[in-house]
Motif scaffolding. Structure first.
Motif, PDB file in Angstrom:
ATOM      1  N   ASP A 515     -28.542  -6.325   3.315  1.00 44.78           N
ATOM      2  CA  ASP A 515     -29.335  -5.134   3.659  1.00 44.78           C
ATOM      3  C   ASP A 515     -28.966  -4.034   2.674  1.00 44.78           C
ATOM      4  N   ALA A 516     -29.870  -3.690   1.794  1.00 42.82           N
ATOM      5  CA  ALA A 516     -29.594  -2.723   0.733  1.00 42.82           C
ATOM      6  C   ALA A 516     -29.225  -1.348   1.268  1.00 42.82           C
ATOM      7  N   ARG A 517     -29.524  -1.079   2.528  1.00 41.57           N
ATOM      8  CA  ARG A 517     -29.186   0.237   3.087  1.00 41.57           C
ATOM      9  C   ARG A 517     -27.696   0.347   3.432  1.00 41.57           C
ATOM     10  N   LEU A 518     -27.005  -0.786   3.512  1.00 41.98           N
ATOM     11  CA  LEU A 518     -25.588  -0.780   3.865  1.00 41.98           C
ATOM     12  C   LEU A 518     -24.710  -0.578   2.634  1.00 41.98           C
ATOM     13  N   VAL A 519     -23.591   0.108   2.843  1.00 44.90           N
ATOM     14  CA  VAL A 519     -22.655   0.361   1.741  1.00 44.90           C
ATOM     15  C   VAL A 519     -21.985  -0.955   1.344  1.00 44.90           C
ATOM     16  N   PRO A 520     -21.887  -1.250   0.025  1.00 44.88           N
ATOM     17  CA  PRO A 520     -21.218  -2.491  -0.404  1.00 44.88           C
ATOM     18  C   PRO A 520     -19.770  -2.551   0.085  1.00 44.88           C
ATOM     19  N   LEU A 521     -19.285  -3.754   0.323  1.00 43.64           N
ATOM     20  CA  LEU A 521     -17.899  -3.966   0.726  1.00 43.64           C
ATOM     21  C   LEU A 521     -17.035  -4.124  -0.526  1.00 43.64           C
ATOM     22  N   GLU A 522     -15.892  -3.436  -0.568  1.00 44.90           N
ATOM     23  CA  GLU A 522     -15.008  -3.500  -1.729  1.00 44.90           C
ATOM     24  C   GLU A 522     -13.579  -3.771  -1.290  1.00 44.90           C
ATOM     25  N   CYS A 523     -12.860  -4.479  -2.154  1.00 44.79           N
ATOM     26  CA  CYS A 523     -11.469  -4.797  -1.837  1.00 44.79           C
ATOM     27  C   CYS A 523     -10.738  -5.155  -3.133  1.00 44.79           C
ATOM     28  N   THR A 524      -9.533  -4.651  -3.257  1.00 46.43           N
ATOM     29  CA  THR A 524      -8.659  -5.045  -4.374  1.00 46.43           C
ATOM     30  C   THR A 524      -7.601  -5.984  -3.820  1.00 46.43           C
ATOM     31  N   CYS A 525      -7.478  -7.147  -4.398  1.00 54.11           N
ATOM     32  CA  CYS A 525      -6.557  -8.155  -3.874  1.00 54.11           C
ATOM     33  C   CYS A 525      -5.753  -8.782  -5.009  1.00 54.11           C
ATOM     34  N   ALA A 526      -4.704  -9.478  -4.623  1.00 53.04           N
ATOM     35  CA  ALA A 526      -3.825 -10.143  -5.590  1.00 53.04           C
ATOM     36  C   ALA A 526      -3.548 -11.556  -5.124  1.00 53.04           C
ATOM     37  N   VAL A 527      -3.509 -12.464  -6.066  1.00 52.01           N
ATOM     38  CA  VAL A 527      -3.124 -13.848  -5.792  1.00 52.01           C
ATOM     39  C   VAL A 527      -1.632 -13.968  -6.068  1.00 52.01           C
ATOM     40  N   VAL A 528      -0.854 -14.349  -5.042  1.00 52.48           N
ATOM     41  CA  VAL A 528       0.599 -14.345  -5.154  1.00 52.48           C
ATOM     42  C   VAL A 528       1.177 -15.666  -4.682  1.00 52.48           C
ATOM     43  N   GLN A 529       2.425 -15.904  -5.073  1.00 54.71           N
ATOM     44  CA  GLN A 529       3.212 -17.046  -4.604  1.00 54.71           C
ATOM     45  C   GLN A 529       4.588 -16.548  -4.197  1.00 54.71           C
ATOM     46  N   GLN A 530       5.007 -16.868  -2.983  1.00 53.22           N
ATOM     47  CA  GLN A 530       6.274 -16.379  -2.477  1.00 53.22           C
ATOM     48  C   GLN A 530       7.442 -17.192  -3.023  1.00 53.22           C
ATOM     49  N   PHE A 531       8.604 -16.536  -3.118  1.00 54.11           N
ATOM     50  CA  PHE A 531       9.835 -17.223  -3.495  1.00 54.11           C
ATOM     51  C   PHE A 531      10.286 -18.127  -2.344  1.00 54.11           C
ATOM     52  N   ILE A 532      11.070 -19.153  -2.673  1.00 54.99           N
ATOM     53  CA  ILE A 532      11.510 -20.140  -1.689  1.00 54.99           C
ATOM     54  C   ILE A 532      12.953 -19.868  -1.280  1.00 54.99           C
ATOM     55  N   TYR A 533      13.161 -19.776   0.029  1.00 46.82           N
ATOM     56  CA  TYR A 533      14.511 -19.589   0.575  1.00 46.82           C
ATOM     57  C   TYR A 533      14.787 -20.688   1.589  1.00 46.82           C
ATOM     58  N   ASP A 534      16.012 -21.186   1.606  1.00 45.62           N
ATOM     59  CA  ASP A 534      16.406 -22.130   2.650  1.00 45.62           C
ATOM     60  C   ASP A 534      17.884 -21.947   2.970  1.00 45.62           C
ATOM     61  N   ASP A 535      18.323 -22.559   4.054  1.00 42.93           N
ATOM     62  CA  ASP A 535      19.687 -22.367   4.534  1.00 42.93           C
ATOM     63  C   ASP A 535      20.726 -23.058   3.670  1.00 42.93           C
ATOM     64  N   ASP A 536      20.301 -23.921   2.739  1.00 41.54           N
ATOM     65  CA  ASP A 536      21.255 -24.639   1.894  1.00 41.54           C
ATOM     66  C   ASP A 536      21.661 -23.854   0.654  1.00 41.54           C
ATOM     67  N   ILE A 537      21.084 -22.687   0.450  1.00 42.30           N
ATOM     68  CA  ILE A 537      21.484 -21.863  -0.688  1.00 42.30           C
ATOM     69  C   ILE A 537      22.929 -21.432  -0.487  1.00 42.30           C
ATOM     70  N   PRO A 538      23.792 -21.637  -1.477  1.00 42.63           N
ATOM     71  CA  PRO A 538      25.232 -21.356  -1.290  1.00 42.63           C
ATOM     72  C   PRO A 538      25.511 -19.875  -1.103  1.00 42.63           C
ATOM     73  N   GLU A 539      26.628 -19.597  -0.484  1.00 44.27           N
ATOM     74  CA  GLU A 539      27.062 -18.212  -0.306  1.00 44.27           C
ATOM     75  C   GLU A 539      27.572 -17.670  -1.632  1.00 44.27           C
ATOM     76  N   MET A 540      27.107 -16.475  -1.987  1.00 49.21           N
ATOM     77  CA  MET A 540      27.468 -15.856  -3.250  1.00 49.21           C
ATOM     78  C   MET A 540      28.506 -14.750  -3.019  1.00 49.21           C
ATOM     79  N   PRO A 541      29.213 -14.314  -4.058  1.00 45.26           N
ATOM     80  CA  PRO A 541      30.270 -13.301  -3.879  1.00 45.26           C
ATOM     81  C   PRO A 541      29.773 -11.979  -3.318  1.00 45.26           C
TER      82      PRO A 541
END
Length: 611
Positions: A515-541
């Motif tokens: 419907d041309a009478r409606l305001v266009p929808l806009e969005c700024t987005c990012a494609v990301v990948q999260q870092f991996i964490y698990d309980d086997d990571i050793p304890e650091m100083p």
């Protein structure tokens, strides 16, 4: 308050200098020679001075002759200052140790260059084990975001290092020391080799130990009934070069400085930082390390923070920046007031131009000529520096505050650059991923369907010529996208608080409504990948202080499946490096966010499928 570096602060307040034997500290009765003892940094055992006595003798000195004024200065530690006329002014209490100079330019620099490097903690341990070479290597390999400064690669050699660069070192120093000193993933329990006495490092160490012995002897002589054995023991004092003890002390000091340097802190955090600082200084004093007056003055920091608020409200970054601004003016170099007048005319001119720019930006009926004039004024004010090069503690703070204060009003949280490139999401293999994101984001407003769906299924999402950006500004901070052709300039960030991700693409989606009478929808987005964490990571100083320091450890070179997030979820920056641990490599993120203390995100994130 009188906020300035230590020599200027003491002169303005009429107090004796920091190297005065009996008046090193205007807040308590510790002497200059007591800097060699642990008691000097135990805030619970300090006997405090009375500011009213300073005022009393300052007024006596005001009308005294030259001889009496000098006697008052020598015996009572104060001279007359015109500031004493101010109601409520107290010479000592109104002159806190300025945080930028005290913490970054003095304490941190002295810790690194004098205590660690100067005491031989980076002396080569073998032909193939040279901590100093490792230091240069890791400083060269650490990834920094584009809008942040970085620690100089040759920082161990001294030279001119700015306060912002020392501040950046606070974030990474625990990880850097681990990288340089670790053996099989642990900080060794032994001591660093002593530098050869024939080398410059060995001679400097001998001179430093002689200075410590002299001051400790002076401190003992000032006491009554000192055993002869105690004086004889001074001749055999040496600086302790234990890797573990120095690492633990550095960890405590970095924790204290990082907490104190936050925009927002609680009274409990102020006290916790004070305890960390006191433990570090007491331990270094017991190790016979050379400490300066600023280390003791910081023992009183909690009092000034509880009275004056966070360091951002009373440190010298704004004034130092304006000093640099004035120093760049072209002057005739003449004395007699001409140079000062030239600086003042330049200062006033810049303020008037700034007011004009603000007036033009607020015009409701701007024409093309107004826009051209505004753009030209901005270019002239910016000078030859590129926007990406205009970075630092003060500028980043102002940009973030301006964006947050005006969000929802006249300025959006996200600022897009003028240049972009058009892409097709199908060719990137991201069409389905972005479509699902838009369906969730706009589901309450429109029924978004794939372009290949039947005509009556909803509004088709056409992903041709989508603007892709190499960087954007969110809340005043710059975030970039991973681009193999241009290098990894700014491709990592936090989302949703403190979840680290790699940013692969940044898009601005504009969907024209059926419907041309409606305001266009806009969005700024990012494609990301999260870092991996698990309980086997050793304890650091640094694990015991990881939350306070904003340091987290992750599996190296492992990322989750791509996902799309709204660009407003980008929430901060971190530095990134890879460190070895036994037979594996780990990623370490070091937060560069200063808004408040770090939330412990790992406990909550570990329950989610993404982590």
């Amino acid at each position: 308050m009188g906020v300035s570096d230590l020599p200027a602060s003491r002169k303005a307040a009429g107090l004796r200098g920091p190297t005065s034997k009996d008046y090193t500290c205007p807040y308590c009765y510790q002497t200059f020679d007591s800097l060699t003892t642990a008691q000097c940094f135990d805030r619970h055992s300090l006997r405090m001075r009375d500011d009213w006595r300073f005022l009393k003798y300052a007024y006596k000195a005001q009308d005294a002759d030259e001889e009496l004024r000098e006697e008052i200065a020598e015996r009572r530690g104060v001279r007359w200052s015109v500031l004493d006329l101010l109601p409520g002014w107290m010479p000592a209490r109104s002159s806190p140790p300025e945080f930028m100079h005290a913490s970054f330019l003095v304490q941190l620099r002295h810790t690194f260059q004098e205590i660690l490097v100067g005491s031989g903690l980076f002396t080569a341990r073998s032909r193939n084990d040279k901590p100093l070479s490792k230091l240069e290597k890791i400083l060269n390999e650490i990834w920094w975001p584009a809008s942040s400064g970085r620690a100089p690669r040759k920082i161990a050699e001294g030279g001119s290092v700015k306060a912002d660069q020392w501040r950046n070192l606070v974030h990474i120093l625990p990880v850097v020391l681990y990288y340089c000193w670790q053996v099989d993933g642990r900080i060794p329990g032994g001591s660093a080799p002593k530098p050869n006495t024939s080398t410059n490092a060995g001679k400097a160490l001998d001179k430093k130990e002689a200075l410590i012995r002299s001051r400790r002897r002076g401190q003992l002589i000032a006491q009554a009934d000192v055993p002869t054995a105690a004086l004889e023991a001074v001749d055999h004092m040496e600086i302790d070069r234990s890797y573990q003890r120095h690492y633990e002390n550095t960890l405590e000091l970095c924790t204290a400085i990082r907490i104190w340097a936050s925009c927002s802190i609680s009274p409990q955090e102020v006290e916790r930082a004070q305890d960390c600082h006191s433990r570090a200084c007491q331990s270094w004093a017991a190790m016979n390390c050379h400490l300066t007056p600023y280390f003791h003055l910081a023992t009183h920091n909690s009092e000034f923070f509880l009275r004056n608020g966070p360091s951002y409200s009373w440190w010298a970054y704004p004034y130092e920046r304006n000093n640099g601004f004035l120093g760049r003016f072209k002057t005739n170099g003449h004395t007699g007031g001409e140079l000062e007048a030239t600086m003042m005319r330049g200062w006033v001119k810049c303020q008037l131009i700034s007011d004009l720019m603000q007036h033009l930006e607020n015009l409701s009926d701007k024409n093309d000529d107004d826009s051209k004039i505004l753009a030209k004024l901005k270019d002239q004010m910016r000078g030859s520096s590129k926007p990406a090069q205009q970075r630092g503690t003060l500028l980043n703070l102002i940009a973030g505050m301006k964006s947050r204060d005006s969000a929802g009003a006249t300025v959006e949280r996200i600022a897009l650059p003028s240049q972009s490139r058009k892409v097709k999401l199908e060719q990137l293999g991201l069409y389905a991923l972005v479509l699902r994101f838009l369906q969730d984001a706009w589901g309450a407003t429109a029924s978004i369907v794939a372009a290949s769906a039947p005509a009556d299924a909803g509004e088709p999402f056409v992903a041709v010529n989508i603007p892709s950006y190499s960087n954007i500004l969110v809340d005043g901070l710059r975030y970039g996208a991973y681009n193999t052709h241009r290098g990894q300039n700014s491709c990592y960030a936090y989302i949703n608080g403190r979840i680290p991700v790699r940013i692969s693409h940044i898009f601005h989606i504009r969907h024209t409504r059926r419907d041309a009478r409606l305001v266009p929808l806009e969005c700024t987005c990012a494609v990301v990948q999260q870092f991996i964490y698990d309980d086997d990571i050793p304890e650091m100083p640094w694990t015991s202080r990881a939350t306070d320091l904003g340091i987290a450890t992750w599996r190296a070179n492992m990322l989750s499946a791509p996902e799309v997030v709204n660009a407003c979820q980008l929430s901060g920056h971190f530095a990134l490096t890879t460190v070895p641990h036994c037979e594996q490599e780990l990623w370490v993120t070091m937060s560069l966010c200063h808004d408040t203390q770090e939330p412990d995100v790992l406990d909550d994130a570990a329950d989610t499928e993404d982590i």
